[in-house]
Design a protein around this motif. Sequence first.
Motif, PDB file in Angstrom:
ATOM      1  N   PHE A 132       0.843  -1.204   0.000  1.00 56.06           N
ATOM      2  CA  PHE A 132       0.000   0.000   0.000  1.00 56.06           C
ATOM      3  C   PHE A 132       0.876   1.251   0.000  1.00 56.06           C
ATOM      4  O   PHE A 132       0.584   2.225  -0.692  1.00 56.06           O
ATOM      5  CB  PHE A 132      -0.916   0.003   1.222  1.00 56.06           C
ATOM      6  N   PHE A 133       1.953   1.240   0.796  1.00 59.97           N
ATOM      7  CA  PHE A 133       2.863   2.384   0.817  1.00 59.97           C
ATOM      8  C   PHE A 133       3.502   2.599  -0.549  1.00 59.97           C
ATOM      9  O   PHE A 133       3.661   3.739  -0.999  1.00 59.97           O
ATOM     10  CB  PHE A 133       3.958   2.173   1.868  1.00 59.97           C
ATOM     11  N   LEU A 134       3.875   1.496  -1.204  1.00 63.92           N
ATOM     12  CA  LEU A 134       4.449   1.613  -2.539  1.00 63.92           C
ATOM     13  C   LEU A 134       3.443   2.220  -3.507  1.00 63.92           C
ATOM     14  O   LEU A 134       3.792   3.075  -4.326  1.00 63.92           O
ATOM     15  CB  LEU A 134       4.897   0.238  -3.040  1.00 63.92           C
ATOM     16  N   LEU A 135       2.191   1.798  -3.398  1.00 61.74           N
ATOM     17  CA  LEU A 135       1.146   2.349  -4.268  1.00 61.74           C
ATOM     18  C   LEU A 135       0.989   3.844  -4.039  1.00 61.74           C
ATOM     19  O   LEU A 135       0.912   4.627  -5.003  1.00 61.74           O
ATOM     20  CB  LEU A 135      -0.179   1.630  -4.002  1.00 61.74           C
ATOM     21  N   PHE A 136       0.956   4.284  -2.779  1.00 64.75           N
ATOM     22  CA  PHE A 136       0.820   5.709  -2.484  1.00 64.75           C
ATOM     23  C   PHE A 136       2.010   6.494  -3.036  1.00 64.75           C
ATOM     24  O   PHE A 136       1.848   7.594  -3.581  1.00 64.75           O
ATOM     25  CB  PHE A 136       0.713   5.934  -0.969  1.00 64.75           C
ATOM     26  N   SER A 137       3.206   5.925  -2.904  1.00 65.22           N
ATOM     27  CA  SER A 137       4.398   6.596  -3.425  1.00 65.22           C
ATOM     28  C   SER A 137       4.326   6.738  -4.942  1.00 65.22           C
ATOM     29  O   SER A 137       4.697   7.775  -5.505  1.00 65.22           O
ATOM     30  CB  SER A 137       5.658   5.804  -3.047  1.00 65.22           C
ATOM     31  N   LEU A 160       1.576   6.815  -6.815  1.00 59.65           N
ATOM     32  CA  LEU A 160       0.530   7.769  -7.191  1.00 59.65           C
ATOM     33  C   LEU A 160       1.009   9.208  -6.993  1.00 59.65           C
ATOM     34  O   LEU A 160       0.736  10.068  -7.835  1.00 59.65           O
ATOM     35  CB  LEU A 160      -0.731   7.504  -6.360  1.00 59.65           C
ATOM     36  N   THR A 161       1.711   9.458  -5.894  1.00 60.02           N
ATOM     37  CA  THR A 161       2.240  10.806  -5.698  1.00 60.02           C
ATOM     38  C   THR A 161       3.298  11.128  -6.752  1.00 60.02           C
ATOM     39  O   THR A 161       3.458  12.285  -7.154  1.00 60.02           O
ATOM     40  CB  THR A 161       2.848  10.968  -4.291  1.00 60.02           C
ATOM     41  N   GLY A 162       4.009  10.094  -7.200  1.00 59.99           N
ATOM     42  CA  GLY A 162       4.986  10.320  -8.274  1.00 59.99           C
ATOM     43  C   GLY A 162       4.307  10.797  -9.545  1.00 59.99           C
ATOM     44  O   GLY A 162       4.774  11.730 -10.210  1.00 59.99           O
ATOM     45  N   PHE A 163       3.186  10.180  -9.896  1.00 63.08           N
ATOM     46  CA  PHE A 163       2.451  10.618 -11.085  1.00 63.08           C
ATOM     47  C   PHE A 163       1.874  12.021 -10.900  1.00 63.08           C
ATOM     48  O   PHE A 163       1.797  12.803 -11.847  1.00 63.08           O
ATOM     49  CB  PHE A 163       1.311   9.627 -11.392  1.00 63.08           C
ATOM     50  N   ILE A 164       1.466  12.331  -9.658  1.00 63.85           N
ATOM     51  CA  ILE A 164       0.865  13.654  -9.403  1.00 63.85           C
ATOM     52  C   ILE A 164       1.897  14.766  -9.551  1.00 63.85           C
ATOM     53  O   ILE A 164       1.644  15.799 -10.173  1.00 63.85           O
ATOM     54  CB  ILE A 164       0.238  13.679  -7.994  1.00 63.85           C
ATOM     55  N   PHE A 165       3.087  14.544  -8.961  1.00 67.61           N
ATOM     56  CA  PHE A 165       4.095  15.614  -8.945  1.00 67.61           C
ATOM     57  C   PHE A 165       4.995  15.616 -10.173  1.00 67.61           C
ATOM     58  O   PHE A 165       5.705  16.585 -10.413  1.00 67.61           O
ATOM     59  CB  PHE A 165       4.955  15.492  -7.682  1.00 67.61           C
ATOM     60  N   TYR A 166       4.955  14.541 -10.943  1.00 62.78           N
ATOM     61  CA  TYR A 166       5.765  14.474 -12.164  1.00 62.78           C
ATOM     62  C   TYR A 166       4.888  14.967 -13.305  1.00 62.78           C
ATOM     63  O   TYR A 166       4.157  14.196 -13.917  1.00 62.78           O
ATOM     64  CB  TYR A 166       6.233  13.036 -12.394  1.00 62.78           C
ATOM     65  N   VAL A 219       9.738   7.233 -15.793  1.00 59.19           N
ATOM     66  CA  VAL A 219       8.309   7.037 -16.055  1.00 59.19           C
ATOM     67  C   VAL A 219       7.977   5.549 -16.137  1.00 59.19           C
ATOM     68  O   VAL A 219       7.002   5.074 -15.540  1.00 59.19           O
ATOM     69  CB  VAL A 219       7.895   7.755 -17.355  1.00 59.19           C
ATOM     70  N   TRP A 220       8.781   4.801 -16.905  1.00 59.05           N
ATOM     71  CA  TRP A 220       8.514   3.378 -17.043  1.00 59.05           C
ATOM     72  C   TRP A 220       8.705   2.651 -15.722  1.00 59.05           C
ATOM     73  O   TRP A 220       8.008   1.663 -15.434  1.00 59.05           O
ATOM     74  CB  TRP A 220       9.411   2.770 -18.121  1.00 59.05           C
ATOM     75  N   SER A 221       9.628   3.129 -14.892  1.00 65.90           N
ATOM     76  CA  SER A 221       9.796   2.534 -13.563  1.00 65.90           C
ATOM     77  C   SER A 221       8.562   2.777 -12.701  1.00 65.90           C
ATOM     78  O   SER A 221       8.164   1.913 -11.905  1.00 65.90           O
ATOM     79  CB  SER A 221      11.038   3.105 -12.873  1.00 65.90           C
ATOM     80  N   LEU A 265       3.813   0.522 -10.276  1.00 66.33           N
ATOM     81  CA  LEU A 265       2.358   0.471 -10.140  1.00 66.33           C
ATOM     82  C   LEU A 265       1.861  -0.973 -10.291  1.00 66.33           C
ATOM     83  O   LEU A 265       0.995  -1.431  -9.524  1.00 66.33           O
ATOM     84  CB  LEU A 265       1.708   1.366 -11.197  1.00 66.33           C
ATOM     85  N   ILE A 266       2.412  -1.705 -11.262  1.00 68.73           N
ATOM     86  CA  ILE A 266       2.038  -3.121 -11.441  1.00 68.73           C
ATOM     87  C   ILE A 266       2.413  -3.930 -10.204  1.00 68.73           C
ATOM     88  O   ILE A 266       1.614  -4.734  -9.695  1.00 68.73           O
ATOM     89  CB  ILE A 266       2.739  -3.705 -12.681  1.00 68.73           C
ATOM     90  N   ILE A 267       3.628  -3.716  -9.693  1.00 70.79           N
ATOM     91  CA  ILE A 267       4.096  -4.464  -8.520  1.00 70.79           C
ATOM     92  C   ILE A 267       3.226  -4.147  -7.304  1.00 70.79           C
ATOM     93  O   ILE A 267       2.856  -5.040  -6.536  1.00 70.79           O
ATOM     94  CB  ILE A 267       5.570  -4.140  -8.222  1.00 70.79           C
ATOM     95  N   ALA A 268       2.885  -2.875  -7.121  1.00 70.62           N
ATOM     96  CA  ALA A 268       2.076  -2.485  -5.963  1.00 70.62           C
ATOM     97  C   ALA A 268       0.675  -3.082  -6.038  1.00 70.62           C
ATOM     98  O   ALA A 268       0.171  -3.649  -5.055  1.00 70.62           O
ATOM     99  CB  ALA A 268       2.005  -0.964  -5.871  1.00 70.62           C
ATOM    100  N   LEU A 269       0.030  -2.972  -7.195  1.00 66.80           N
ATOM    101  CA  LEU A 269      -1.340  -3.478  -7.336  1.00 66.80           C
ATOM    102  C   LEU A 269      -1.397  -4.995  -7.197  1.00 66.80           C
ATOM    103  O   LEU A 269      -2.293  -5.536  -6.537  1.00 66.80           O
ATOM    104  CB  LEU A 269      -1.923  -3.043  -8.681  1.00 66.80           C
TER     105      LEU A 269
END
Length: 593
Positions: A138-143, A145-151, A180-182, A187-191
Amino acid sequence: WLGLNIGMMLFVICFSGTFATLSNELDWLLNPTLRVEGKEAPYAWEAMYQNAQAAFPDLRITNLAQQKNSFTETGDYFASTAFVRHPEKGTLKVHLDPYTGEVLGYNPFLDVQRFFRSYHNNFFDGIRGELVVVFFAFFLLFSVLTGFIFYKNWFKNLFRLRREKGWRVFIADAHRMAGVWSLLFALIIALTGIWYLAENIFVATDRSILRFPTPEKISEAEVQQLGDTPEMISLDVAVQNAEKAFGDYQVQDIRLPSQPNGYIVMSGQDSNPLTRDRTNKVHVHPYTGAVVFIQRASDLTTVNFINNIVDTLHFGTFGGLGVKILWFVFGLILSVSILAGTYIWYLRHTKKIESQLARQAVKAKRKKTVQRTAPNPQQMGFSWRYLTAGRGAIISMSIILYYLIGTGIATVTNGFRIWSGHPKGYVATVDSTQLGTWPVALDCTYPCTLAEGTKLTARFQTSGIPNYKSLHLGVQTAAEDTLHLPFKGSAATPSLTLDSTFTNNKIARLALVAKSHSAQIHRHPVSVEKMESIAAAMTTQFPTKPERTYADVPTFVYVIAGLFTLLTGGIVLIWTVFVVRATWQEQQLMVIS
C-alpha cells in the motif's frame, strides 16, 4: 515522507523480489542436474514417471512438472521435476530428462528459487510476514501515485528520446523515460502485491470464490469393479488425449490421483501466457484415458481470472527470459530509486536550511546585530528535534531494523529448516505385512508412544493405487472397549494421529484392518510391545522432540542465500549510517537556525 520512513523496508522487499524473478535461472546455472539439451521431441511423461518410481519405489510421487518461461516459452534446456514425499526428508524434487525420462538427480524442496520466493513473500515469518509485505505494498502504491501527481506531463516522456539535440539532452530524456517506465512497473508491482492480500482474505473467509470447478469423482460402482490395485494408463496416452481434446494446448504439469476415484489432472498453457498453468486444466480418467472435464481460463469468473494472472505479472513469468530480465532490471531501478530518493531529499533539505541560515546572516549584518555562535555539537545535549528532523525517519528506521534483524536471525535458525525434513530416526517402521493383496508397512513418528500426538502412516508398496474400501486401526483397551480409528489421506500413504483416547486408556491390543470392496476383511495384529520398544529407543536417541534438520541441499543454495544477505545487509547498514549522519547534521543546522 513515505520514502524516508518506509524506504528501507520497501528496498528489502523489492530487492529480494528482483532476485526472485531470475531465481529459477540461478538454479539452472548452478545445478548441473537441472540442465538438459533442448530437442524437437515430445516430453516422455510415462518414462519420467516410471523412472522416478523405480528410483524411489517405497515413496509416493505426487506430480510431474516441466519448467517453463525460462530460456524459451516452452522450457527447453530445463529438466523436468517429479515431486516425491519422503517420511523423514520431506518433499524431494527429482530432476528428470524430459525427453528420455532419465533420472538426473534430486534435492530437497529448498533451492535458490524457493529461498527467494519465501523470503520475498514473508521473510520466513509466516502469516505475520505476509501481512507486513502486503502492508508495505500500500505504501508503494501511495508513493507511485504521488509520483504521477508531482511528475508533470509524465505521459510525454514515455517514448521521448531526442537524439538530434546532442548527448546531454539524449541522456536527460533517457533518464526521464526510465523514471516514467519505472513508475508504471512499480504500479504493477504495488497493485499485484495488494491483490495477494485480497487472495488471503478470500481464502480465510470464503474459499469458494477462488475454487476451480471440478467434475464428480469416479462413481462408487465403477471403483468396485476396478480390482484391488488398478493400474493407470500410460501418461503419454493421457497427455495425447488431453491435448487433442483441448486444442492448442501444451501440458506442463500432471497431478496424479491420490485416491482410486480421482482423476489425472493436467495443467498447461493455451494461447494466453498471462494466466498460470493451473487455469487451464484437463481431467482424464486414470484407467480408460477418457477426457472427463476441461477447464479453460476464458471460462473462469472475473475474480478467479484476475487471481491467476497476478503471479505472472508480479514476477514477469509470461514471456520467456527476455521479460524476466526486463523485470529484473526494472526491479533494480526501483530498489535503487527508493534509496536514491532519500539521498536527494537530504541534499535538498540541507541546502534549504543552509540557504535560510545565509539569509538570516545577511539580515543580521544589515541590522548590525551580533550573530549567534554555532553551538558545539558535544554541548548540545539530546533534543527531540533530532528524531523528527528527518520527518520521523529515525524512529521508523529503528523499528524496521529491529524487525529485519529479528527475522534475519529467525531465517538462519528456523527458515532454512521449514522446507527440510527431520533427523534420521524420527520415523520408525513398526511392521511390514501383507493385507490381502496389498503389501504395506506401518510407520510411526516421534515419540511413537501409544499416546496423543503420535502419527501412524500406512505405506502401501504397490505399483498402482491400492483400492480398498476402508482402512482403520482396531484398538482394544484394557477395559475391553473396542475402537475403530480410520486412516485418512492419500490411498497409498494414509495417516492417523492418535488422540486423547490413548493417553487416558491402557491399550491391550492393536490391529491394522483393511476392508475390500468385496467386503473381505484383512487384519494384521500390531505389536504393542514393539511400539513401546521403539518409543524407548526414540526417547533415548532424542530426549526432547527433535527439530527439523537443515536441508541437505547443494552448497550453492546456502552460498547464494549468504551472499544476498551480506549484500542486502551491507546496503542497509551503509544507508542507515548515512541517514543517521545526515539527520545529525540537520539537527545542528536546525539548532543554529
